[in-house]
Design an enzyme around this catalytic site. Structure first.
Site, PDB file in Angstrom:
ATOM      1  N   ARG A 165      46.913  20.674  35.103  1.00  0.00           N
ATOM      2  CA  ARG A 165      46.321  20.245  35.115  1.00  0.00           C
ATOM      3  C   ARG A 165      45.937  19.346  34.886  1.00  0.00           C
ATOM      4  O   ARG A 165      45.834  17.675  34.339  1.00  0.00           O
ATOM      5  CB  ARG A 165      45.094  21.129  34.739  1.00  0.00           C
ATOM      6  CG  ARG A 165      44.106  22.026  35.916  1.00  0.00           C
ATOM      7  CD  ARG A 165      42.634  22.538  35.577  1.00  0.00           C
ATOM      8  NE  ARG A 165      42.371  22.836  37.196  1.00  0.00           N
ATOM      9  CZ  ARG A 165      41.327  23.583  36.613  1.00  0.00           C
ATOM     10  NH1 ARG A 165      41.380  23.666  35.671  1.00  0.00           N
ATOM     11  NH2 ARG A 165      40.503  23.816  37.975  1.00  0.00           N
TER      12      ARG A 165
ATOM     13  N   LYS B 201      34.568  36.078  46.218  1.00  0.00           N
ATOM     14  CA  LYS B 201      32.575  36.446  46.177  1.00  0.00           C
ATOM     15  C   LYS B 201      32.380  35.289  47.509  1.00  0.00           C
ATOM     16  O   LYS B 201      32.773  34.386  47.413  1.00  0.00           O
ATOM     17  CB  LYS B 201      32.574  35.122  45.119  1.00  0.00           C
ATOM     18  CG  LYS B 201      32.635  35.903  43.628  1.00  0.00           C
ATOM     19  CD  LYS B 201      32.259  35.638  42.915  1.00  0.00           C
ATOM     20  CE  LYS B 201      33.944  34.503  42.228  1.00  0.00           C
ATOM     21  NZ  LYS B 201      33.104  33.289  40.789  1.00  0.00           N
TER      22      LYS B 201
ATOM     23  N   GLY C  26      41.273  28.227  42.414  1.00  0.00           N
ATOM     24  CA  GLY C  26      41.875  28.065  41.228  1.00  0.00           C
ATOM     25  C   GLY C  26      43.517  29.505  41.424  1.00  0.00           C
ATOM     26  O   GLY C  26      44.625  29.114  41.176  1.00  0.00           O
TER      27      GLY C  26
ATOM     28  N   GLY D 103      35.576  25.615  43.070  1.00  0.00           N
ATOM     29  CA  GLY D 103      34.059  25.250  43.452  1.00  0.00           C
ATOM     30  C   GLY D 103      34.048  23.616  43.618  1.00  0.00           C
ATOM     31  O   GLY D 103      33.241  23.882  45.349  1.00  0.00           O
TER      32      GLY D 103
HETATM   33  P1  ADP Z   1      39.797  31.198  44.077  1.00  0.00           P
HETATM   34  O1  ADP Z   1      39.842  31.246  42.832  1.00  0.00           O
HETATM   35  O2  ADP Z   1      41.132  30.880  45.089  1.00  0.00           O
HETATM   36  O3  ADP Z   1      38.771  30.768  44.609  1.00  0.00           O
HETATM   37  P2  ADP Z   1      38.289  33.733  44.243  1.00  0.00           P
HETATM   38  O4  ADP Z   1      38.733  34.194  43.002  1.00  0.00           O
HETATM   39  O5  ADP Z   1      37.150  33.993  45.398  1.00  0.00           O
HETATM   40  O6  ADP Z   1      39.849  32.717  44.582  1.00  0.00           O
HETATM   41  O7  ADP Z   1      39.187  35.436  44.289  1.00  0.00           O
HETATM   42  C1  ADP Z   1      40.050  35.768  43.529  1.00  0.00           C
HETATM   43  C2  ADP Z   1      40.895  36.897  43.519  1.00  0.00           C
HETATM   44  O8  ADP Z   1      40.480  38.071  44.807  1.00  0.00           O
HETATM   45  C3  ADP Z   1      42.001  37.105  42.743  1.00  0.00           C
HETATM   46  O9  ADP Z   1      41.925  37.662  41.750  1.00  0.00           O
HETATM   47  C4  ADP Z   1      42.079  38.694  43.950  1.00  0.00           C
HETATM   48  O10 ADP Z   1      42.889  39.990  43.347  1.00  0.00           O
HETATM   49  C5  ADP Z   1      41.320  38.946  44.071  1.00  0.00           C
HETATM   50  N1  ADP Z   1      40.862  40.209  45.670  1.00  0.00           N
HETATM   51  C6  ADP Z   1      41.238  39.275  47.037  1.00  0.00           C
HETATM   52  N2  ADP Z   1      41.534  40.776  47.818  1.00  0.00           N
HETATM   53  C7  ADP Z   1      40.969  41.454  47.144  1.00  0.00           C
HETATM   54  C8  ADP Z   1      40.523  43.186  47.329  1.00  0.00           C
HETATM   55  N3  ADP Z   1      40.708  43.406  48.943  1.00  0.00           N
HETATM   56  N4  ADP Z   1      40.406  43.838  46.537  1.00  0.00           N
HETATM   57  C9  ADP Z   1      39.795  43.188  44.940  1.00  0.00           C
HETATM   58  N5  ADP Z   1      40.294  41.821  44.573  1.00  0.00           N
HETATM   59  C10 ADP Z   1      40.708  41.563  46.109  1.00  0.00           C
HETATM   60 MG    MG Z   2      39.065  32.258  41.424  1.00  0.00          MG
END
Ligand code: ADP
Ligand code: MG
Length: 400
Positions: free
Chosen positions: A40, A202, A355, A378
């Site tokens: 970043r 989420k 992220g 986001g």
């Molecule tokens: P990003 O930051 O790329 O937008 P998110 O914050 O929505 O992604 O989600 C990432 C998190 O989701 C990671 O910490 C990952 O470990 C968790 N995750 C993904 N699949 C699973 C799962 N099946 N069970 C528990 N946690 C999960």
């Molecule tokens: Mg995340």
């Protein structure tokens, strides 16, 4: 959206003037308080070089973490200074709190070629409330305003919104410009097939975007914890897997609207809990044991997802497909990341946002070959869904 850009300003609008630049230096830190990933910081260099090259003095403003309106020394931006100095090849002056008379004087006294960095703006009460009085005080640090904090543009805070109304010109920086151009390729007429891959934890934040993508994408593949919620919504037993109970109704409605176009994994890697990697095993999604958690997509689903990327003209990917922080559950994400890298090499437009997703593609060693890795999670999702971001609305070109 038509916004005013840094590149639209003439040299005379920049020369000898203080440019208050909102950057996104919300970087991950190690336990020793060092910057763990400088991506970043590096992403802000094109804007800083542009300003310095035209005789402008950048005054940098950022947040780091969630200090909640009070000083938390472990969230100081001071560790960013040496990385900035190395990258820009010049000294950088650390200002301390941005809302003081001393900080303002320092910006006025700074000579040409100077760069100044203020302390974490979220140490100040009023930042996240978009307090107009704080916006007024921050505005005294600059003669013009540049928003280059793409990852913070979905938030109206004093440093992204209130201050932007008080300085003219107020423009978007080079990083914001590059992010919007990449995302616009997905919003326009993407090269087909357009394959969208969702994972992560989420659902609730992403349901609006998913709804829109059901119609736009040729294939919509879902893995990660998000898939558990959809599997449950389809009436499957998911054992002790992470499921968002609050989102089940929305998930059910979405599945109905998708009419089978939303693809879920057919197999998953399960274990009694995230710490029990040595007990990991693959099961069909019809037989997730009552006392187990689904923590990664299975080999058959990985192959199908990788195959979809192999044929794609355009790819958008948000959210890891498993608990990739643990090696036992990282293979699904890694295998699909490699397929994303191959797709980009063959000429597909591949954009990864989020992220954790950015970290995952970096760890898989493919980040550099992808078409674009967004610095904002986001913000990228919200721009894809709505075609606009609140902090950028303020930089809109006036109708003539
Ligand atoms: P990003 O930051 O790329 O937008 P998110 O914050 O929505 O992604 O989600 C990432 C998190 O989701 C990671 O910490 C990952 O470990 C968790 N995750 C993904 N699949 C699973 C799962 N099946 N069970 C528990 N946690 C999960
Ligand atoms: Mg995340």
């Amino acid at each position: 959206m038509a916004i005013r850009l840094l590149g639209d300003l003439t040299t005379s609008q920049l020369h000898g003037r203080r440019a208050l630049v909102r950057v996104d230096y919300n970087v991950p830190l190690t336990d020793d308080g060092e910057v763990a990933d400088a991506a970043r910081i590096e992403a802000s260099f094109p804007t800083l070089e542009h300003l310095l090259g035209r005789g402008s003095v950048p005054v940098l403003l950022s947040h780091l973490g969630r200090p909640g309106g009070r000083v938390r020394p472990e969230l100081s931006l001071a560790p960013v200074v040496p990385l900035l100095e190395r990258g820009l090849g010049r000294p950088v002056r650390f200002l301390g709190a941005p809302d003081t008379g001393e900080a303002v004087s320092a910006t006025r006294e700074a000579g040409p070629d100077s760069v100044l960095l203020a302390e974490n703006v979220r140490f100040l009460p009023g930042e996240t409330d978009n307090d107009p009085a704080l916006g007024e005080r921050l505005a005294r640090l600059g003669d013009l305003y540049v928003n280059d904090a793409f990852g913070a543009c979905h938030r109206e805070h004093a440093s992204t919104a209130a201050v932007a109304r008080r300085l003219r010109p107020a423009v978007a920086g080079k990083l914001v410009e590059r992010e919007l151009a990449a995302l616009d390729r997905l919003r326009g007429e993407p090269e087909r097939p357009y394959v969208v891959l969702f994972g992560g934890a989420k659902i609730a934040d992403k349901i609006g975007l998913l709804r829109g993508l059901v119609d736009r994408a040729d294939r919509l593949l879902v893995g990660g914890a998000m898939a558990n919620t959809f599997l449950r919504a389809r009436g499957r037993e998911t054992g002790r897997s992470l499921v968002e109970e609050d989102a089940l109704t929305a998930a059910r409605e979405l599945l109905e609207a998708a009419e089978g176009r939303l693809e879920l994994p057919e197999d998953v890697v399960v274990a009694p809990d995230p710490g029990a990697g040595d007990e990991a095993r693959v099961v069909n999604v019809d037989s997730i044991p009552e006392d187990a958690m689904a923590l990664d997509v299975g080999p058959s689903a990985r192959r199908r997802f990788a195959g979809a990327l192999g044929e794609a003209g355009t790819v958008f990917w948000n959210g890891p497909l498993g608990l990739f922080e643990r090696p036992a559950f990282a293979e699904g994400t890694r295998e699909v990341a490699r397929a994303a890298g191959l797709a980009a090499r063959r000429g597909a437009f591949v954009l990864v946002g989020g992220g954790d997703s950015a970290r995952a593609v970096k760890e898989a060693g493919v980040a550099d070959v992808l078409s674009h890795v967004s610095t904002g999670g986001g913000a990228a999702l919200q721009y894809l869904e709505t075609g606009s971001l609140p902090a950028l609305e303020i930089l809109q070109k006036e109708e003539t």
